[in-house]
Design a protein around this motif. Structure first.
Motif, PDB file in Angstrom:
ATOM      1  N   ASP A  43       0.823  -1.215   0.000  1.00 14.47           N
ATOM      2  CA  ASP A  43       0.000   0.000   0.000  1.00 14.47           C
ATOM      3  C   ASP A  43       0.861   1.272   0.000  1.00 14.47           C
ATOM      4  N   GLN A  44       2.161   1.073  -0.269  1.00 12.39           N
ATOM      5  CA  GLN A  44       3.120   2.187  -0.373  1.00 12.39           C
ATOM      6  C   GLN A  44       3.358   2.892   0.952  1.00 12.39           C
ATOM      7  N   MET A  45       2.977   2.262   2.044  1.00 13.82           N
ATOM      8  CA  MET A  45       3.210   2.880   3.349  1.00 13.82           C
ATOM      9  C   MET A  45       4.171   2.016   4.171  1.00 13.82           C
TER      10      MET A  45
ATOM     11  N   ASN B  43      -1.340   5.505   8.050  1.00 21.28           N
ATOM     12  CA  ASN B  43      -0.018   5.884   7.527  1.00 21.28           C
ATOM     13  C   ASN B  43       0.852   6.320   8.704  1.00 21.28           C
TER      14      ASN B  43
ATOM     15  N   THR C  24       4.024   7.160   8.704  1.00 22.03           N
ATOM     16  CA  THR C  24       5.239   7.904   8.329  1.00 22.03           C
ATOM     17  C   THR C  24       5.576   8.985   9.351  1.00 22.03           C
ATOM     18  N   MET C  25       4.585   9.714   9.797  1.00 20.48           N
ATOM     19  CA  MET C  25       4.841  10.829  10.710  1.00 20.48           C
ATOM     20  C   MET C  25       4.549  10.457  12.167  1.00 20.48           C
TER      21      MET C  25
HETATM   22  C1  NAG Z   1       2.109   8.786   4.111  1.00 18.42           C
HETATM   23  O1  NAG Z   1       2.420   9.983   4.772  1.00 18.42           O
HETATM   24  C2  NAG Z   1       3.533  10.656   4.203  1.00 18.42           C
HETATM   25  C3  NAG Z   1       3.858  11.842   5.108  1.00 18.42           C
HETATM   26  O2  NAG Z   1       2.710  12.524   5.437  1.00 18.42           O
HETATM   27  C4  NAG Z   1       3.200  11.065   2.784  1.00 18.42           C
HETATM   28  O3  NAG Z   1       4.307  11.720   2.223  1.00 18.42           O
HETATM   29  C5  NAG Z   1       2.873   9.837   1.985  1.00 18.42           C
HETATM   30  O4  NAG Z   1       2.443  10.183   0.690  1.00 18.42           O
HETATM   31  C6  NAG Z   1       1.765   9.036   2.666  1.00 18.42           C
HETATM   32  N1  NAG Z   1       1.602   7.781   1.945  1.00 18.42           N
HETATM   33  C7  NAG Z   1       0.447   7.392   1.457  1.00 18.42           C
HETATM   34  C8  NAG Z   1       0.432   6.107   0.680  1.00 18.42           C
HETATM   35  O5  NAG Z   1      -0.590   8.010   1.658  1.00 18.42           O
END
Ligand code: NAG
Ligand code: NAG
Ligand code: NAG
Length: 480
Positions: free
Chosen positions: A359-361, A383, A385-386
Motif C-alpha cells: 500500500d506504499q506505506m 499511515n 510515516t509521521m
Molecule cells: C504517508 O504519509 C507521508 C507523510 O505525510 C506522505 O508523504 C505519503 O504520501 C503518505 N503515503 C500514502 C500512501 O498516503
C-alpha cells in the motif's frame, strides 16, 4: 560459551531510539561492525565451544532443595526473541546475538497450553495446570475440569492442590513474588480454589455464590496456605471498604474494597503470633525487589517487562546454587505478537521494516494479529510515516480490530536448570511442569524420589531436606 560481543559505546552504531537506524544505513553499518561474522572460523569456534559445553553437560539426578518457578505471563517465544534483541540494543549492541539469562539454561522443552475447554487458553486454567498438575477450564483456578466457571456449587470436591501447598505441607518455606496483584489468576492457583478468577474480594462474589459457601481469593490467600513471603499488588482486596491506601492516600480507586470489613493483612499477621511477621510496602523497607519500580512498570511495554523479568532470573541465579535449586522459567500462554519484515541486522526492535508495504506505506517490524492497533482510515491502513512509533505508548498495528489483543495458541517454552531439570525436554503438556517440580523436590504424590545430593559418598548420613523454598515469580504481561 556464547559471549555477546560488546562494542565500544562511542561507535556511530549507538543511535538507538532514533529513526536513522531503519533502512539501508543500518544494514551497511552492521555489516561493518559484524565483519568478523563473515569468517567461517568465527562461527566454527563459537559452535565448537557450544558443543564442548553440551558434551560436558550431565543431568543432576538428585533431589532439589529449592524450586523456583518464574512465570512470564504471556511470554511467548516471539516475545522472548524480541526481548533479547531489545536487551542487547539497550546496551548499545545490534541485539540479536545477546544471550539472556534464560538462554543459558541447559534444558528446554515446549509446553502445550490448551485447556480442557479452550484451544487458546487463559491465565487461570493454565495456572492450574503448571501449579497443580492438572488441566482445567477457563476462568477457574485451583479446580479440576469438573468445575464449571462461575458455578459456585461446582467448587466443592473438585479442588486440586498446588506444588506450593504440597511443599508447605512438608514443612518448607514458600513464597509468591509478583508484579501483578497477588490475587491475579497466575499466583492465585498456587493457593486458591475459585470458579471465577475475578472473585478477588468478597465484594466481587454474587450473593448466591456467597450463600453457597464460596470464598473470595483474597481471603483464601491468608487462610488456605501459610505463605511465608507474599510480595505483589492487590492491597485494596485485603482491606475494609473505604480504607485509604497508605501509598496513595488520596486515591479513591485504590481504597479498600471488602464488604465483610475484615482487614486480611492483620489476619495474616496475627495468624502466626510466634513468627516474626512483617508487612512492608515501602521501597525503603524492601530493597532487593523494588516494588514501586516494578509497579510502575505495569503501565509500560511488554518487551521492557520481559527484559526486567530476565534480570530477575539473573539475580536469582546469583542468589542460588544450580546444584540444589531447580529453576524453571516458562509462560502460561503466548500472545498474537510477531516481528518480521526482512529487517536488517541491528534494526531497532521497535523500528520499521526496510521496505514499504504494497500500500506504499511503511510498517513496523512488530505487528499483532488482532487488537486495538487496528487503525484503518477511509478503508486504508493508517499511515505511520509521521507517527512516533518509538513512543512508549505507541500501539503497533493489528490485522483485525479488537479492543484487547488476544492470547496466542501456540506452544510456549520451558527453560530449566538444576536438579532434575533434564526431565524438561521434548514437547510436553503444560501440567507436566508441576509434576517435575513435585518429583524433583519429593513432594506429593511422589514417594519414589530422586536421591539426596551426595548420598553416594555418605550413605550412612542421610541429610534431612532443609528449607525448600518454592517460589513463584510471575510477571503480568501487558495484554492489550
Ligand atoms: C504517508 O504519509 C507521508 C507523510 O505525510 C506522505 O508523504 C505519503 O504520501 C503518505 N503515503 C500514502 C500512501 O498516503
Ligand atoms: C448449582 O447451582 C446452579 C445455579 O447456580 C443450579 O442450576 C444447579 O442445579 C446447582 N447444582 C447443584 C448440584 O446443586
Ligand atoms: C475520509 O473520506 C472522507 C470522504 O471522502 C473525507 O471527507 C475525509 O477527509 C477522509 N478522511 C481522511 C482522514 O482522509
Amino acid at each position: 560459551m556464547q559471549t555477546p560481543h560488546r562494542w565500544p559505546q562511542n561507535l556511530p552504531f549507538i543511535l538507538l531510539g532514533t529513526m536513522l537506524l531503519a533502512g539501508d544505513w543500518a544494514a551497511v553499518e552492521s555489516q561493518v561492525l559484524y565483519e568478523h561474522e563473515r569468517e567461517p572460523a568465527y562461527w566454527d569456534a563459537q559452535a565448537k565451544a557450544t558443543l564442548d559445553a553440551a558434551l560436558k553437560l550431565r543431568p543432576r539426578e538428585h533431589q532439589a532443595k529449592n524450586v523456583i518457578l518464574f512465570l512470564g505471563d504471556g511470554m511467548g517465544v516471539s516475545t522472548v526473541s524480541a526481548a533479547r534483541i531489545l536487551e542487547g540494543q539497550m546496551e548499545g549492541n545490534a541485539g540479536e546475538e545477546t544471550v539472556l539469562a534464560m538462554d543459558t539454561f541447559p534444558y528446554v522443552a515446549l509446553s502445550k497450553t490448551y485447556s480442557v475447554d479452550k484451544q487458546v487458553a487463559d491465565s487461570a486454567s493454565t495456572a492450574t495446570a503448571y501449579h497443580c498438575g492438572v488441566k482445567a477450564n477457563a476462568k477457574t483456578v485451583g479446580l479440576s475440569g469438573n468445575a464449571v466457571a462461575y458455578e459456585c456449587n461446582t467448587t466443592f470436591g473438585n479442588e486440586v492442590y498446588s506444588v506450593l501447598r504440597r511443599a508447605k505441607a512438608k514443612g518448607k518455606s514458600v513464597g509468591i513474588v509478583t508484579t501483578t496483584r497477588v490475587q491475579h489468576a497466575s499466583p492465585a492457583a498456587a493457593y486458591a480454589h475459585s470458579v471465577s478468577r475475578s472473585w478477588y474480594s468478597d465484594a466481587d462474589l454474587p450473593s448466591s455464590a456467597r450463600h453457597q459457601g464460596c470464598v473470595d481469593i483474597a481471603t483464601q490467600l491468608v487462610t488456605n496456605v501459610d505463605i511465608d513471603v507474599i510480595l505483589g499488588g492487590g492491597r485494596m482486596y485485603m482491606t475494609p471498604k473505604g480504607t485509604s491506601d497508605p501509598e496513595y492516600p488520596t486515591s479513591n480507586s485504590r481504597k479498600g474494597d471488602r464488604k465483610d470489613r475484615r482487614n486480611l493483612i492483620d489476619v495474616w499477621l496475627n495468624a502466626k503470633p510466634n513468627k516474626n511477621s512483617h508487612y512492608v510496602w515501602h521501597r525503603k523497607e524492601f530493597d532487593e525487589i523494588n516494588i514501586r519500580t516494578t509497579d510502575r512498570l505495569m503501565a509500560k511495554l511488554a518487551l521492557t517487562e520481559a527484559v526486567m523479568f530476565d534480570r530477575a532470573i539473573e539475580r536469582a541465579s546469583q542468589l542460588t546454587r544450580e546444584s540444589d535449586t531447580l529453576t524453571v522459567v516458562t509462560a502460561d500462554h503466548s500472545h498474537v505478537f510477531t516481528f518480521g519484515g526482512n529487517t536488517p541486522r541491528g534494526n531497532p526492535i521497535f523500528g520499521l521494516a526496510p521496505k514499504k508495504a504494497d500500500d506504499q506505506m511503511p510498517f513496523t517490524s512488530i505487528l499483532y494479529a488482532n487488537g486495538p492497533g487496528y487503525v484503518h482510515i477511509n478503508g486504508t491502513r493508517g499511515n505511520i510515516t509521521m507517527v512516533d512509533y518509538y513512543d512508549e505508548e505507541y500501539m503497533q498495528q493489528a490485522a483485525v480490530p479488537l479492543d484487547a489483543e488476544t492470547h496466542g495458541g501456540e506452544d510456549v517454552a520451558i527453560y530449566a536448570k538444576g536438579p532434575m531439570a533434564h526431565l524438561f525436554h521434548g514437547v510436553k503438556e503444560q501440567n507436566y511442569v508441576a509434576h517435575v517440580m513435585a518429583y524433583a523436590a519429593c513432594l506429593e504424590p511422589y514417594k519414589d524420589c530422586p536421591p539426596q545430593p551426595h548420598s553416594h559418598t555418605s550413605a550412612a548420613c542421610v541429610s534431612t531436606p532443609s528449607n525448600l523454598m518454592f517460589g513463584l515469580i510471575s510477571l503480568l504481561w501487558l495484554s492489550r
